[in-house]
Design an enzyme around this catalytic site. Structure first.
Site, mmCIF file in Angstrom:
data_model
loop_
_atom_site.group_PDB
_atom_site.id
_atom_site.type_symbol
_atom_site.label_atom_id
_atom_site.label_comp_id
_atom_site.label_asym_id
_atom_site.label_seq_id
_atom_site.Cartn_x
_atom_site.Cartn_y
_atom_site.Cartn_z
ATOM 1 C CD GLU A 30 43.148 37.205 36.256
ATOM 2 O OE1 GLU A 30 41.892 37.155 36.250
ATOM 3 O OE2 GLU A 30 43.783 37.908 37.046
ATOM 4 C CB SER A 64 23.780 54.316 31.380
ATOM 5 O OG SER A 64 25.076 54.640 31.850
ATOM 6 N N GLY A 119 39.443 45.658 33.050
ATOM 7 C CA GLY A 119 39.644 44.362 33.685
ATOM 8 C C GLY A 119 39.168 44.325 35.121
ATOM 9 C CB SER A 122 32.681 47.836 34.171
ATOM 10 O OG SER A 122 33.002 47.367 32.876
ATOM 11 C CG ASP A 167 34.731 38.755 36.288
ATOM 12 O OD1 ASP A 167 35.712 38.427 36.974
ATOM 13 O OD2 ASP A 167 34.809 39.063 35.084
#
Length: 378
Positions: A30, A64, A119, A122, A167
């Site tokens: 992390e 969206s 977290g 997204s 990510d």
């Protein structure tokens, strides 16, 4: 309606295709990604799915399923950040064009099941699904790691969030049934088998429902502190400090906060290596204490945990979990909990009771299953 049917209703014509990209859970590693370090994420079954049609008139129309109203219409030659969800999609188009790739516009409809602010990346899922669709529609020929780099640039420069490369790479490159060992310096990758179910284990994700935003100042402060530490120690990045040399390096730093940040990054890189060693040896249960060590480091050295995350970890461990830690950027979001299948329900119940007793909103708990990365569906 399906994503294709909704697209057709919105825009009056069928999409050219449908693409999907997942959120991710980071098993270990992390805040190491923007320090050229090691990470080990895997993709979730939760995805952002986009129906997209190519345009060649310089117009980007975005919609969206989570937002009522008509599509947002933007012009590619005047794209500017708006502090809305559209920045993650428009930013990818901007990054592609800024890199010289001929993107002429698109109609886009997105539906996502990745929890926001939890977290679980997204935003990266939105970026990667957009990049993959535009790469295919405009026949750009970019590799997955190149798309991840451009998505990171979109988030760093256009959105203004100083995130690392993990990510986007996880969303673009993970494979079913595996965790991804990623060296963020050169993007070298290794898929590590990670089938917990076959061993009678589960990895629970506990979404605390506490929201965070990476573009807020605290994330940037941690990154700046790491850069200060690297400069003070005369290295390119904290990745270059060997674990064996940590004590000597800390002795050269005067600032207590910078020392804490450096200690977390160096020990966290070592924890990634330890997890790989244990998984390679088939000793999967032994990774539990390493996860818990990681949480203590994030809580005490990096100082990005919060009351809710600590409550999840402490309650899970006291209820029989093998290990637990916060995952993601911090200041809220989710924790992961490694459990025996036989104790999963009991640990989940204990966490729910603890939250209720503390007067907190009920957490969302689900099992994390290593899933495929981004791909075209139709």
């Amino acid at each position: 309606m399906t994503v294709t049917e909704t697209f057709s209703t919105l825009y009056g014509h069928a999409p050219d295709g449908v693409w999907t990209a997942p959120g991710r859970v980071n098993l270990i590693g992390e805040h190491t990604d923007y320090n050229d370090g090691f990470v080990m994420p895997f993709a979730l079954p939760h995805t952002a799915t986009a129906a997209v049609r190519r345009r060649d008139d310089g117009v980007l129309r975005l919609h969206s399923a989570d937002i009522d109203g008509a599509p947002v219409e933007l012009r590619l030659d005047t794209l500017t950040p708006s502090a809305r969800w559209t920045d993650y999609v428009a930013g990818v188009a901007w990054a592609l064009r800024d890199a010289g790739h001929p993107v002429g516009g698109a109609d886009v409809h997105i539906e996502s099941t990745v929890p926001t602010g939890a977290g679980l990346s997204s935003s990266a899922a939105l970026e990667v699904v957009t990049a993959l669709a535009l790469n295919d529609l405009y026949e750009l020929g970019l590799q997955r790691w190149q798309l991840a780099r451009l998505c990171q640039r979109a988030e760093n420069v256009f959105v203004g969030a100083p995130t690392g490369i993990m990510d986007q790479t996880a969303s673009a490159c993970c494979t079913d049934g595996h965790a991804l060992f990623l060296d963020t310096r050169d993007l070298a990758q290794r898929q590590i088998p990670f089938d917990l179910g076959a061993l009678g284990l589960q990895l629970l994700v506990v979404d605390t429902q506490v929201k965070h935003a990476h573009s807020d100042g605290e994330y940037g402060k941690r990154r700046a502190g790491c850069e200060t530490g690297a400069a003070s120690l005369g290295v390119t990045a904290l990745r270059d400090i060997a674990y064996e040399d940590l004590d000597a390096a800390l002795g050269r730093l005067d600032d207590a906060e910078v020392r804490r940040l450096v200690r977390h990054i160096v020990t966290e890189n070592r924890r990634v290596e330890r997890v790989i060693e244990l998984l390679s040896a088939g000793d999967v249960r032994a990774i539990g204490p390493v996860l818990t060590e990681g949480h203590a480091s994030l809580r005490d050295d990096f100082r990005i945990s919060c009351t809710e995350l600590d409550l999840v970890v402490d309650t899970a461990l006291s209820s029989g979990a093998l290990g637990a830690r916060m995952t993601g950027g911090g200041f809220g979001g989710s924790a992961i909990v490694l459990v025996e299948v036989s104790s999963a329900d009991g640990v989940t119940k204990a966490v729910e009771v603890a939250f209720d007793g503390a007067g907190l909103a009920a957490p969302r708990v689900f099992t994390a299953v290593p899933s495929p990365g981004a791909r075209r569906l139709a």
